[in-house]
Write an enzyme that holds these catalytic residues in place. Sequence first.
Site, mmCIF file in Angstrom:
data_model
loop_
_atom_site.group_PDB
_atom_site.id
_atom_site.type_symbol
_atom_site.label_atom_id
_atom_site.label_comp_id
_atom_site.label_asym_id
_atom_site.label_seq_id
_atom_site.Cartn_x
_atom_site.Cartn_y
_atom_site.Cartn_z
ATOM 1 N N CYS A 171 0.833 -1.210 0.000
ATOM 2 C CA CYS A 171 0.000 0.000 0.000
ATOM 3 C C CYS A 171 0.863 1.253 0.000
ATOM 4 O O CYS A 171 1.956 1.271 0.548
ATOM 5 C CB CYS A 171 -0.866 0.024 1.246
ATOM 6 N N ARG A 196 4.808 -0.093 -6.355
ATOM 7 C CA ARG A 196 4.819 -0.877 -5.122
ATOM 8 C C ARG A 196 3.814 -2.028 -5.164
ATOM 9 O O ARG A 196 3.864 -2.922 -4.341
ATOM 10 C CB ARG A 196 4.494 0.034 -3.934
ATOM 11 N N TRP A 222 -3.215 -2.590 -1.308
ATOM 12 C CA TRP A 222 -2.904 -3.990 -1.628
ATOM 13 C C TRP A 222 -3.644 -4.791 -0.575
ATOM 14 O O TRP A 222 -3.286 -4.762 0.598
ATOM 15 C CB TRP A 222 -1.386 -4.194 -1.543
ATOM 16 N N ASN A 265 -1.681 2.240 6.044
ATOM 17 C CA ASN A 265 -0.843 1.092 5.648
ATOM 18 C C ASN A 265 -0.574 0.280 6.898
ATOM 19 O O ASN A 265 -0.350 0.847 7.957
ATOM 20 C CB ASN A 265 0.505 1.559 5.089
ATOM 21 N N GLY A 266 -0.509 -1.024 6.758
ATOM 22 C CA GLY A 266 -0.199 -1.868 7.919
ATOM 23 C C GLY A 266 -1.378 -2.748 8.278
ATOM 24 O O GLY A 266 -2.335 -2.891 7.496
ATOM 25 N N GLU A 323 17.749 -17.836 -7.715
ATOM 26 C CA GLU A 323 17.346 -16.485 -8.112
ATOM 27 C C GLU A 323 16.762 -16.494 -9.530
ATOM 28 O O GLU A 323 15.782 -15.805 -9.810
ATOM 29 C CB GLU A 323 18.561 -15.544 -7.990
ATOM 30 N N LYS A 346 13.025 -15.207 -10.452
ATOM 31 C CA LYS A 346 12.766 -14.132 -11.420
ATOM 32 C C LYS A 346 11.771 -14.600 -12.470
ATOM 33 O O LYS A 346 10.835 -13.893 -12.819
ATOM 34 C CB LYS A 346 14.100 -13.745 -12.055
ATOM 35 N N GLU A 395 8.094 -15.081 -10.952
ATOM 36 C CA GLU A 395 7.325 -13.913 -10.493
ATOM 37 C C GLU A 395 6.853 -13.013 -11.618
ATOM 38 O O GLU A 395 5.837 -12.350 -11.496
ATOM 39 C CB GLU A 395 8.074 -13.122 -9.415
ATOM 40 N N HIS A 426 17.923 -36.761 -6.020
ATOM 41 C CA HIS A 426 17.195 -36.933 -4.747
ATOM 42 C C HIS A 426 15.726 -36.550 -4.898
ATOM 43 O O HIS A 426 15.032 -36.377 -3.905
ATOM 44 C CB HIS A 426 17.866 -36.110 -3.651
ATOM 45 N N LYS A 441 6.034 -4.363 -4.242
ATOM 46 C CA LYS A 441 7.468 -4.088 -4.258
ATOM 47 C C LYS A 441 8.069 -4.204 -2.872
ATOM 48 O O LYS A 441 9.152 -4.740 -2.697
ATOM 49 C CB LYS A 441 7.730 -2.690 -4.837
#
Length: 606
Positions: free
Chosen positions: A2, A27, A75, A99-100, A482, A486, A489, A505, A601
């Site tokens: 948010c 964000r 968000w 926010n929060g 990584e 990438k 997402e 395995h 973000k």
Amino acid sequence: MCGIVGYVGGKKAQDVLVGGLRRLEYRGYDSAGIATLDDDDKAHLTRSVGKIAELSKALESEPQTGHLGIGHTRWATHGGVTETNAHPHHVGNIYMVHNGIIENYKEIKAELKDYDFASDTDTEVLAALIDSNYKDGVSLKDAVAKSLKRIRGTYGIAVFSPKEPGTIIVARLGSPLIIGLGKDETLIASDASALLGYTREAIYLNDGELAVCTDKGAEVFTLGLKHLDSKPETIEGDLAQIQKGGYDHFLLKEIMEQATTLHNTLSGRIDPKAGKMHLGGPNLTEKEMRDIHHVVIVGCGTAYYAGLLASYYMEQLVPDLTTEVVIASEYRYRSLHLPKDSVALIVSQSGETADTLACLREIKKRGVKTLGIVNVVGSTIAREVDGGTYVHAGPEISVASTKAFTAQVVAMLMFAGMIAEYHGGDPKLIAEFTRELEILPKEIEKVLNDNHDTMKSLAKKYSKFDHALYLGRDTAFPIALEGALKLKEISYIHAEGYASGELKHGPIALVDDRFFEVFTILDNWLFDKSCGGLHEVRARGGKTIVLTNSKADIEADDIIRIESPIKLLTPILLNTLQQLFAYYVAVNRGNDVDQPRNLAKSVTVE
Ligand code: M6R
């Protein structure tokens, strides 16, 4: 996550607020809204689901004319993505953005029997609580302070009331809020990028602080209403850094500008002639550096993978050092036993990630020194660590982290190179790393330019697959993790990263024609072993891509071979190609590359 903006001054608030919200779009959000107070002290509220463009459309039919207001990108955490759940919330005399997360909102909601709640949000409950306290000559400031004392959870809030025109009250606990101080105008934002172009002077509110903002500036108080003497600071960065600069997406810009941003990370911190590295920020005495025998590296997502790669380098460089790399969301609830000779590296691009911040606080409580590896200047983590270093990658707007990863690995490597000097590290190895660091920016530029078209066509070839495995050993293992992150997402292709040695395995059972496999194979003492995994996958009909710096014969469906004097840092170079690959796969699939679905973000809630 948010975003909050606020404005009081001479300009039309709607324009400043919508402009500010656009700057915060990166964000991640799913709805947006603004509320303003017109010159007759009448409030206006407009909210919409979807992008800011939807909000702008709604405002076209009902423009808001006032000079004070608040805005928000939401968000969703509590309640679905609906207009009613979007902020600002209006209850009685209160207009508020938040926010929060208010943890005890259900308990408070049950007590507020006089209110009919329209939304499913915790925010509306806080707005109602403030309204219930805003009676009988109590000022808005006092009502907000009283209500916040009752709250368990986290918040960054901005509140106004038509009863007190000209004033916005803001407060924070665990969610950033910055007050920009202009000439006869004051701006509020949860992220400094919304203030760029308006002012460079800002007060960064600390946890547990509240401020009364008017067009003449801001007065800061504790929640106990003790007046504080908060000094304004200078906001870094400029508008160009938060624009696309001719690229189609921020992500592509951020991948391609890594040579420049890495140059900034390295600037003044390596001495190739002397073969040494030095970071000023950790502020450690010689004794403290000698005493470090354990480094715990804390992060989430890409920051965690950066820590993992750095830990391999640290152990190579510092003979008597053990490292432990931990995922912040797990570590914060574990029974932490940190030896006294530890140092914690707190790695975060945004400097606001809730789990990482929680770990920082837990570790500090145990008396262990914390050092930040942070990108955003003035962020909460940067302010709370004992020391550390900014990675100077510049604003990273795209949700997928790219240039910050490179900068984080390099910053931690320089930290390792510095302490290696005090631990009998091999001077030749330290010098070799330093030499490679010096040429790394140019090599990144070359590798990205030389292979750009190849990565683009490779992405076209593989963009219809449903699944991918990324594999690597040793320093190529964190790169495999990584690379998979990438890809998943931004392309939404299911991708997993594994240590190649783990193939037998379990994951090799997955190999079929819906999968492709990306192997990062380094030209080092594990070359043959890395090729072993590749052969096993190919023997089972797997479609394989190899990224390598080796000149040896390798059989794969596609091979991307780089030539570079860089050896030790090859994983960083090859990772930039994985970034390009993921970018073009996402573009081919028609995705919203910079703001992938469901992601934010900066993850400021748990
Ligand atoms: O701001 P931080 O570095 O603390 O963020 C950590 C993760 O949320 C972040 O790296 C995330 O995994 C990115 N979306 C990865 O591209």
